[in-house]
Design a protein around this motif. Structure first.
Motif, short mmCIF file in Angstrom:
data_model
loop_
_atom_site.label_atom_id
_atom_site.label_comp_id
_atom_site.label_asym_id
_atom_site.label_seq_id
_atom_site.Cartn_x
_atom_site.Cartn_y
_atom_site.Cartn_z
N LEU A 189 -20.73 -26.64 -21.23
CA LEU A 189 -20.37 -27.51 -22.19
C LEU A 189 -20.89 -28.90 -21.92
CD1 LEU A 189 -16.88 -25.91 -22.81
CD2 LEU A 189 -18.79 -25.81 -24.47
N GLY A 190 -21.09 -29.24 -20.68
CA GLY A 190 -21.31 -30.52 -20.47
C GLY A 190 -20.13 -31.43 -20.32
N VAL A 191 -18.79 -30.76 -20.14
CA VAL A 191 -17.83 -31.51 -20.02
C VAL A 191 -17.59 -32.09 -18.55
CG1 VAL A 191 -15.27 -31.47 -20.04
CG2 VAL A 191 -16.57 -30.12 -21.70
N PRO A 192 -17.40 -33.42 -18.16
CA PRO A 192 -17.62 -33.70 -16.96
C PRO A 192 -16.05 -33.47 -15.99
CG PRO A 192 -16.97 -35.60 -18.23
CD PRO A 192 -17.20 -34.57 -19.18
N ILE A 193 -16.48 -32.91 -14.79
CA ILE A 193 -15.28 -32.34 -13.99
C ILE A 193 -14.73 -33.61 -13.23
CG2 ILE A 193 -14.96 -31.09 -11.80
CD1 ILE A 193 -16.90 -29.26 -13.03
N ALA A 194 -15.44 -34.65 -12.87
CA ALA A 194 -14.76 -35.54 -12.03
C ALA A 194 -13.62 -36.44 -12.92
CB ALA A 194 -15.57 -36.73 -11.54
N PRO A 195 -13.65 -36.71 -13.99
CA PRO A 195 -12.55 -37.33 -14.73
C PRO A 195 -11.38 -36.34 -14.99
CG PRO A 195 -14.34 -37.33 -16.31
CD PRO A 195 -14.82 -36.93 -15.12
N THR A 196 -11.80 -35.23 -15.25
CA THR A 196 -10.79 -34.08 -15.24
C THR A 196 -9.99 -33.94 -13.86
OG1 THR A 196 -12.27 -32.86 -16.68
CG2 THR A 196 -10.44 -31.67 -15.90
N VAL A 197 -10.51 -33.96 -12.97
CA VAL A 197 -9.87 -34.21 -11.54
C VAL A 197 -9.01 -35.50 -11.49
CG1 VAL A 197 -10.22 -34.43 -9.19
CG2 VAL A 197 -11.61 -32.63 -10.46
N VAL A 198 -9.70 -36.37 -12.22
CA VAL A 198 -8.68 -37.79 -12.14
C VAL A 198 -7.35 -37.55 -12.92
CG1 VAL A 198 -8.51 -40.02 -13.00
CG2 VAL A 198 -10.69 -39.28 -11.96
N GLY A 199 -7.55 -36.75 -13.92
CA GLY A 199 -6.41 -36.45 -14.93
C GLY A 199 -5.26 -35.44 -14.30
N ILE A 200 -5.79 -34.73 -13.41
CA ILE A 200 -5.07 -33.65 -12.61
C ILE A 200 -4.35 -34.25 -11.72
CG2 ILE A 200 -4.89 -31.81 -10.94
CD1 ILE A 200 -7.38 -30.60 -12.55
N GLN A 201 -4.99 -35.30 -11.02
CA GLN A 201 -4.27 -36.30 -9.83
C GLN A 201 -3.28 -37.11 -10.57
OE1 GLN A 201 -4.68 -35.94 -6.36
NE2 GLN A 201 -5.56 -34.17 -6.85
N ILE A 202 -3.55 -37.70 -11.73
CA ILE A 202 -2.46 -38.43 -12.41
C ILE A 202 -1.05 -37.63 -12.57
CG2 ILE A 202 -2.00 -39.60 -14.65
CD1 ILE A 202 -4.60 -40.68 -14.45
N MET A 203 -1.49 -36.26 -13.08
CA MET A 203 -0.24 -35.79 -13.50
C MET A 203 0.70 -35.24 -12.16
SD MET A 203 -1.22 -33.09 -16.35
CE MET A 203 -2.49 -32.03 -15.63
N LYS A 204 -0.11 -35.04 -10.89
CA LYS A 204 0.46 -34.80 -9.76
C LYS A 204 1.49 -35.99 -9.41
CE LYS A 204 -1.48 -35.70 -5.73
NZ LYS A 204 -2.50 -35.82 -4.61
N ASP A 205 0.93 -37.21 -9.58
CA ASP A 205 1.77 -38.27 -9.29
C ASP A 205 2.99 -38.55 -10.08
OD1 ASP A 205 -0.23 -38.86 -7.01
OD2 ASP A 205 -1.19 -40.11 -8.11
N MET A 206 2.58 -38.30 -11.22
CA MET A 206 3.94 -38.36 -12.30
C MET A 206 4.85 -37.30 -12.00
SD MET A 206 1.85 -38.90 -16.01
CE MET A 206 3.43 -38.83 -16.78
N VAL A 207 4.43 -36.06 -11.71
CA VAL A 207 5.48 -35.11 -11.43
C VAL A 207 6.25 -35.34 -10.20
CG1 VAL A 207 5.77 -32.73 -10.74
CG2 VAL A 207 4.41 -33.11 -12.60
N LYS A 208 5.47 -35.97 -9.05
CA LYS A 208 6.11 -36.25 -7.79
C LYS A 208 7.00 -37.41 -7.92
CE LYS A 208 3.76 -36.29 -3.71
NZ LYS A 208 2.59 -36.52 -3.09
#
Ligand SMILES: CCC1=C(C)/C(=C/C2=NC(=C\c3[nH]c(/C=C4\NC(=O)[C@H](C)[C@H]4CC)c(C)c3CCC(=O)O)/C(CCC(=O)O)=C2C)NC1=O
Length: 169
Positions: free
Chosen positions: A120-139
């Motif tokens: 689909l051409g969706v970039p993975i790197a910013p998606t990983v940034v989003g996953i890491q932001i959620m991790k930090d919020m949950v912690k």
């Protein structure tokens, strides 16, 4: 789909062994961390919509070109697809936290995911940034809720990030 207990039993059963010292130690660790795991899963369930919304805002602030014409969160359809994906990652991470095993992430989320994003051409790197932001919020939420050692929260989010991007985090 496996959890910490079924994974361990499967390994011992394969070689026909009784549970030994190592097995007992890792089972103890699992059960000792059980209450904290359930507490974090409860925090996630009760705050999922706001975690996803805030993490989305933080992501678009960090990578603003996603929202611009040509970006992969430009148009309402893509924007909602992106937040829906973030919601998938959060929900499955909460399951994996309770299971104390990342196998369900491999089976239910990661299978074919990189290929889908690439096609689909969706970039993975910013998606990983989003996953890491959620991790930090949950912690942070877990710490505020009085859970002392929140390091186990890293596991599913880092597994998703690592397997998705094939780079080390
Ligand atoms: C439960 C497991 C599961 C996952 C993980 C999943 C992901 C997933 N995300 C998709 C699309 C998408 N995913 C995104 C994601 C983003 N856009 C951005 O700018 C960011 C970088 C990122 C959000 C963090 C976008 C924009 C699309 C739509 C792409 C398009 O159709 O043009 C698609 C294509 C089909 C569809 O649009 O629904 C799949 C299959 N589906 C599943 O069933």
């Amino acid at each position: 789909m496996r959890d910490a207990v079924t994974s361990l039993i499967k390994n011992y059963d394969l070689s026909g062994r009784y549970l030994d010292r190592n097995a007992i130690d890792s089972l103890k660790l699992y059960f000792e961390s059980g209450a904290a795991r359930v507490a974090v899963a409860t925090l996630i369930s009760g705050n999922a919509a706001s975690i996803v919304r805030q993490a989305g805002l933080a992501l678009f602030e960090e990578v603003p070109e996603l929202l611009r014409p040509g970006g992969y969160a430009y148009t309402t359809r893509r924007y909602s697809a992106c937040l829906r994906d973030m919601d998938y990652y959060l929900r499955y991470a909460s399951y994996a936290l309770v299971a104390a095993d990342n196998n369900l992430l491999d089976e239910r989320v990661l299978q074919g995911l990189r290929e889908t994003y690439n096609s689909l051409g969706v970039p993975i790197a910013p998606t990983v940034v989003g996953i890491q932001i959620m991790k930090d919020m949950v912690k942070k939420m877990a710490q505020e809720a009085g859970i002392d050692d929140v390091s186990f929260v890293d596991q599913p989010f880092d597994h998703l990030s690592r397997e998705f991007s094939e780079v080390s985090v």
